[in-house]
Design a protein around this motif. Structure first.
Motif, PDB file in Angstrom:
ATOM      1  N   UNK A  89       0.849  -1.141  -0.071  1.00 24.64           N
ATOM      2  CA  UNK A  89       0.066   0.020  -0.121  1.00 24.64           C
ATOM      3  C   UNK A  89       0.813   1.208  -0.193  1.00 24.64           C
ATOM      4  N   UNK A  90       1.737   1.256   0.447  1.00 23.14           N
ATOM      5  CA  UNK A  90       2.946   2.201   0.643  1.00 23.14           C
ATOM      6  C   UNK A  90       3.509   2.571  -0.329  1.00 23.14           C
ATOM      7  N   UNK A  91       3.456   1.687  -1.603  1.00 22.91           N
ATOM      8  CA  UNK A  91       4.334   1.501  -2.641  1.00 22.91           C
ATOM      9  C   UNK A  91       5.608   1.477  -2.739  1.00 22.91           C
ATOM     10  N   UNK A  92       6.061   0.600  -1.705  1.00 23.53           N
ATOM     11  CA  UNK A  92       7.492   0.495  -1.580  1.00 23.53           C
ATOM     12  C   UNK A  92       7.753  -1.294  -1.679  1.00 23.53           C
ATOM     13  N   UNK A  93       6.766  -2.033  -1.829  1.00 22.86           N
ATOM     14  CA  UNK A  93       6.632  -3.367  -2.029  1.00 22.86           C
ATOM     15  C   UNK A  93       7.434  -3.869  -3.116  1.00 22.86           C
ATOM     16  N   UNK A  94       7.932  -5.045  -3.220  1.00 25.00           N
ATOM     17  CA  UNK A  94       8.866  -5.530  -4.292  1.00 25.00           C
ATOM     18  C   UNK A  94       7.797  -6.814  -4.851  1.00 25.00           C
ATOM     19  N   UNK A  95       7.522  -6.599  -6.297  1.00 27.62           N
ATOM     20  CA  UNK A  95       6.707  -7.404  -6.791  1.00 27.62           C
ATOM     21  C   UNK A  95       7.719  -8.804  -7.466  1.00 27.62           C
ATOM     22  N   UNK A  96       6.895  -9.704  -7.605  1.00 25.46           N
ATOM     23  CA  UNK A  96       7.701 -10.934  -8.051  1.00 25.46           C
ATOM     24  C   UNK A  96       8.463 -10.748  -9.530  1.00 25.46           C
ATOM     25  N   UNK A  97       7.843  -9.903 -10.355  1.00 22.88           N
ATOM     26  CA  UNK A  97       8.501  -9.586 -11.636  1.00 22.88           C
ATOM     27  C   UNK A  97       9.569  -8.775 -11.330  1.00 22.88           C
ATOM     28  N   UNK A  98       9.842  -7.821 -10.240  1.00 24.08           N
ATOM     29  CA  UNK A  98      10.959  -7.317 -10.026  1.00 24.08           C
ATOM     30  C   UNK A  98      11.932  -8.017  -9.372  1.00 24.08           C
ATOM     31  N   UNK A  99      11.641  -8.747  -8.635  1.00 27.29           N
ATOM     32  CA  UNK A  99      12.305  -9.727  -7.836  1.00 27.29           C
ATOM     33  C   UNK A  99      13.318 -10.615  -8.851  1.00 27.29           C
ATOM     34  N   UNK A 100      12.682 -10.970 -10.048  1.00 23.23           N
ATOM     35  CA  UNK A 100      13.359 -11.992 -10.948  1.00 23.23           C
ATOM     36  C   UNK A 100      14.308 -11.126 -11.947  1.00 23.23           C
ATOM     37  N   UNK A 101      14.290  -9.831 -11.736  1.00 18.95           N
ATOM     38  CA  UNK A 101      15.346  -9.013 -12.358  1.00 18.95           C
ATOM     39  C   UNK A 101      16.222  -8.589 -11.329  1.00 18.95           C
ATOM     40  N   UNK A 102      17.480  -9.224 -11.479  1.00 20.55           N
ATOM     41  CA  UNK A 102      18.563  -9.111 -10.419  1.00 20.55           C
ATOM     42  C   UNK A 102      18.688  -7.639  -9.968  1.00 20.55           C
ATOM     43  N   UNK A 103      18.914  -6.732 -11.070  1.00 17.21           N
ATOM     44  CA  UNK A 103      19.269  -5.490 -10.876  1.00 17.21           C
ATOM     45  C   UNK A 103      18.059  -4.647 -10.120  1.00 17.21           C
ATOM     46  N   UNK A 104      17.115  -4.975 -10.466  1.00 20.02           N
ATOM     47  CA  UNK A 104      15.877  -3.964  -9.864  1.00 20.02           C
ATOM     48  C   UNK A 104      15.658  -4.571  -8.298  1.00 20.02           C
ATOM     49  N   UNK A 105      15.779  -5.823  -8.295  1.00 17.74           N
ATOM     50  CA  UNK A 105      15.564  -6.447  -6.927  1.00 17.74           C
ATOM     51  C   UNK A 105      16.571  -5.629  -6.025  1.00 17.74           C
ATOM     52  N   UNK A 106      17.946  -5.862  -6.522  1.00 19.07           N
ATOM     53  CA  UNK A 106      19.098  -5.373  -5.606  1.00 19.07           C
ATOM     54  C   UNK A 106      18.807  -3.819  -5.408  1.00 19.07           C
ATOM     55  N   UNK A 107      18.232  -2.994  -6.402  1.00 22.10           N
ATOM     56  CA  UNK A 107      18.080  -1.691  -6.049  1.00 22.10           C
ATOM     57  C   UNK A 107      16.991  -1.429  -4.987  1.00 22.10           C
ATOM     58  N   UNK A 108      15.696  -2.081  -5.115  1.00 23.08           N
ATOM     59  CA  UNK A 108      14.793  -1.764  -4.167  1.00 23.08           C
ATOM     60  C   UNK A 108      15.122  -2.356  -2.857  1.00 23.08           C
ATOM     61  N   UNK A 109      15.770  -3.557  -2.938  1.00 24.26           N
ATOM     62  CA  UNK A 109      16.074  -4.254  -1.345  1.00 24.26           C
ATOM     63  C   UNK A 109      17.173  -3.315  -0.601  1.00 24.26           C
ATOM     64  N   UNK A 110      18.015  -2.692  -1.546  1.00 22.95           N
ATOM     65  CA  UNK A 110      18.793  -2.102  -0.885  1.00 22.95           C
ATOM     66  C   UNK A 110      18.301  -0.876  -0.208  1.00 22.95           C
ATOM     67  N   UNK A 111      17.399  -0.080  -0.847  1.00 23.25           N
ATOM     68  CA  UNK A 111      16.780   1.112  -0.481  1.00 23.25           C
ATOM     69  C   UNK A 111      15.875   0.640   0.712  1.00 23.25           C
ATOM     70  N   UNK A 112      14.946  -0.417   0.645  1.00 18.69           N
ATOM     71  CA  UNK A 112      14.115  -0.760   1.682  1.00 18.69           C
ATOM     72  C   UNK A 112      14.891  -1.285   2.977  1.00 18.69           C
ATOM     73  N   UNK A 113      16.051  -1.847   2.687  1.00 12.41           N
ATOM     74  CA  UNK A 113      16.769  -2.403   3.938  1.00 12.41           C
ATOM     75  C   UNK A 113      17.184  -1.126   4.662  1.00 12.41           C
ATOM     76  N   UNK A 114      17.577  -0.027   3.899  1.00 14.74           N
ATOM     77  CA  UNK A 114      18.107   0.930   4.632  1.00 14.74           C
ATOM     78  C   UNK A 114      16.891   1.582   5.647  1.00 14.74           C
ATOM     79  N   UNK A 115      15.803   1.702   4.968  1.00 17.70           N
ATOM     80  CA  UNK A 115      14.678   2.068   5.982  1.00 17.70           C
ATOM     81  C   UNK A 115      14.186   1.061   6.912  1.00 17.70           C
TER      82      UNK A 115
END
Ligand code: IMP
Length: 438
Positions: free
Chosen positions: A139-165
């Motif tokens: 709902x906060x629009x920071x979730x990671x979708x399965x399709x993004x997860x399967x793209x290693x670079x998008x997953x890395x970028x979003x995971x890094x950003x989320x982990x900081x928070x």
């Protein structure tokens, strides 16, 4: 040639797994549309018992199975479940996962646990599987979708950003250690290769199946009173178990749903906290819990037990547009001298027949019961006529009080211990708006 949504009409654990497994024999496709591995159901096939959390029960019939976009998916649990089924010789080749489903990651689970602990006496009694935090991120629009997860670079970028928070929240709010990016990334990348071949645009697949005139079964998890909007908020889950959730969580329009089957246990159970008007806190409640083995499939927690409450079922009928009921666990109540059905509530001098929206009102409600004679234990039954007369009277009373036909009665854990009274997949006179066969 119908679409059918199976929902829980109480607080979950109504036996939807058994009902959907039974109906899956007639379905061409079985779709899960919400929740995640907070759900748990047991399916008995021959002498094998399977405990499932994510993958639809249709998998045991080798039917096309879909995990829809409305589900929150823990990749570690999905891989475990795939292994579990493969080791037991159950094929998972017909499973498809929506690329738009959101991931549950380790920080969701940790936050779910810590937030529950911090609430103390005000805890919600969650399953601690990260469900609420994962839907909150969606709902906060920071979730990671399965399709993004399967793209290693998008997953890395979003995971890094989320982990900081998330690491900041873990440290500042809870004084807890954070997660290491590399460790999480490497672990989850290792699951990705198993999941990649399953991923598809599942809304498209489901709508194509409906266009072909196939039987599509939508399998709800949890139950009406755990719905985020229509349940006993805040003691709810974070998704929409009601029938409308199938449209959002699977990507089908409401005009494509033909029937909605409300699954009802012959009594009421609830795990987690919150008001429960017909709860039995004494020996009768314990008797039902032991007889019915009422312990959570996911958490092992003892379930709170009480008499059947038709105020709740009528409410489920209203918010999900139920067309039929499936009644489970009729066998569990056998042996009681007397059974009770809650037909209304009393609150002060007020007589309440409609389920109250306010929790404070529900907390003050006392059940009004009708008493019926119990029935003795019974053996095999091939039709309603084989049931003890008192058990039939109980079923009639429920159907009448809920103003709904009972389409199916479950009399035990095994597939064969099921009475099908109505064909819920029979072509519907109302499906004239169907697209022509293509
Ligand atoms: P969560 O879904 O883990 O966030 O838990 C929220 C509430 O839903 C808690 O009261 C849980 O006990 C309840 N809940 C979640 N899943 C199920 C289920 O499959 N059966 C029964 N209760 C559930």
């Amino acid at each position: 040639m119908s679409t059918l949504v199976v929902v829980g009409a109480q607080w979950g654990d109504e036996g939807k797994g058994k009902v959907t497994d039974y109906l899956s024999a007639r379905a061409d496709m079985v779709v899960r549309y919400q929740g995640g591995n907070n759900a748990g159901h047991t399916v008995v096939v021959g002498d094998q018992e399977y405990r499932m959390r994510l993958i639809p029960s249709g998998i045991f019939h080798r039917k096309a199975c879909v995990i829809g976009n409305g589900v929150v998916l823990d990749p570690a649990v999905l891989v475990q479940e795939l292994d579990y089924l493969t080791e037991r010789g159950v094929s998972t080749e017909h499973l498809r996962v929506s690329g738009a489903a959101h991931l549950i990651l380790p920080y969701h689970i940790r936050l779910d646990e810590l937030e529950e602990d911090r609430r103390g006496a005000l805890r919600l009694g969650t399953t601690r599987r990260g469900i609420g935090p994962a839907y909150a991120d969606k709902s906060a629009r920071i979730g990671i979708r399965v399709s993004e997860y399967l793209d290693g670079s998008i997953f890395a970028e979003k995971l890094r950003r989320n982990l900081e928070e998330k690491n900041r929240a873990l440290s500042v709010l809870h004084g807890a250690p954070g997660f290491d990016f590399d460790a999480v990334f490497d672990e989850y990348q290792a699951y990705a290769w198993r999941i990649r071949p399953l991923v598809a645009d599942t809304s498209l697949l489901i709508n194509q199946a409906i266009d072909r005139g196939e039987n599509v079964l939508f399998e709800g998890a949890q139950g009406t009173l755990l719905d985020l909007d229509h349940g006993t908020y805040p003691y709810v889950t974070s998704s929409h178990p009601v029938a409308g959730g199938a449209c959002i969580g699977a990507g089908v329009g409401p005009t494509r749903i033909d029937r909605v089957l409300g699954t009802v246990k012959a009594y009421t159970t609830r795990v987690g906290d919150g008001p429960f008007p017909s709860e039995l806190t004494g020996r009768e409640g314990e008797w039902i819990r032991e007889r019915g083995r009422e312990y959570g499939t996911v958490t092992g927690r003892p379930r709170r037990c009480g008499w059947l409450d038709t105020v709740i079922i009528r409410y489920a009928a209203r918010v999900s547009g139920l067309t039929h009921l499936a009644l489970t666990r009729l066998d569990t109540l056998a042996g009681l001298d007397r059974v009770r059905i809650c037909v209304a509530y009393r609150r002060g001098g007020e007589h309440i027949t409609d389920f109250p929206q306010e929790l404070t009102c529900l907390e003050a409600c006392e059940p009004i019961y009708v008493d019926l004679p119990g029935w003795p234990a019974f053996g095999e039954a091939d039709s309603l006529a084989d049931l003890p007369r008192e058990a039939r009277v109980y079923l009639d009373e429920i159907a009448e009080r809920c103003r709904l036909p009972i389409a199916l009665v479950s009399l035990g854990r095994e597939r064969g211990q099921t009475l099908a009274i109505t064909d819920v997949f029979a072509p519907s006179p109302t499906c004239g708006n169907r697209a022509v066969r293509i």
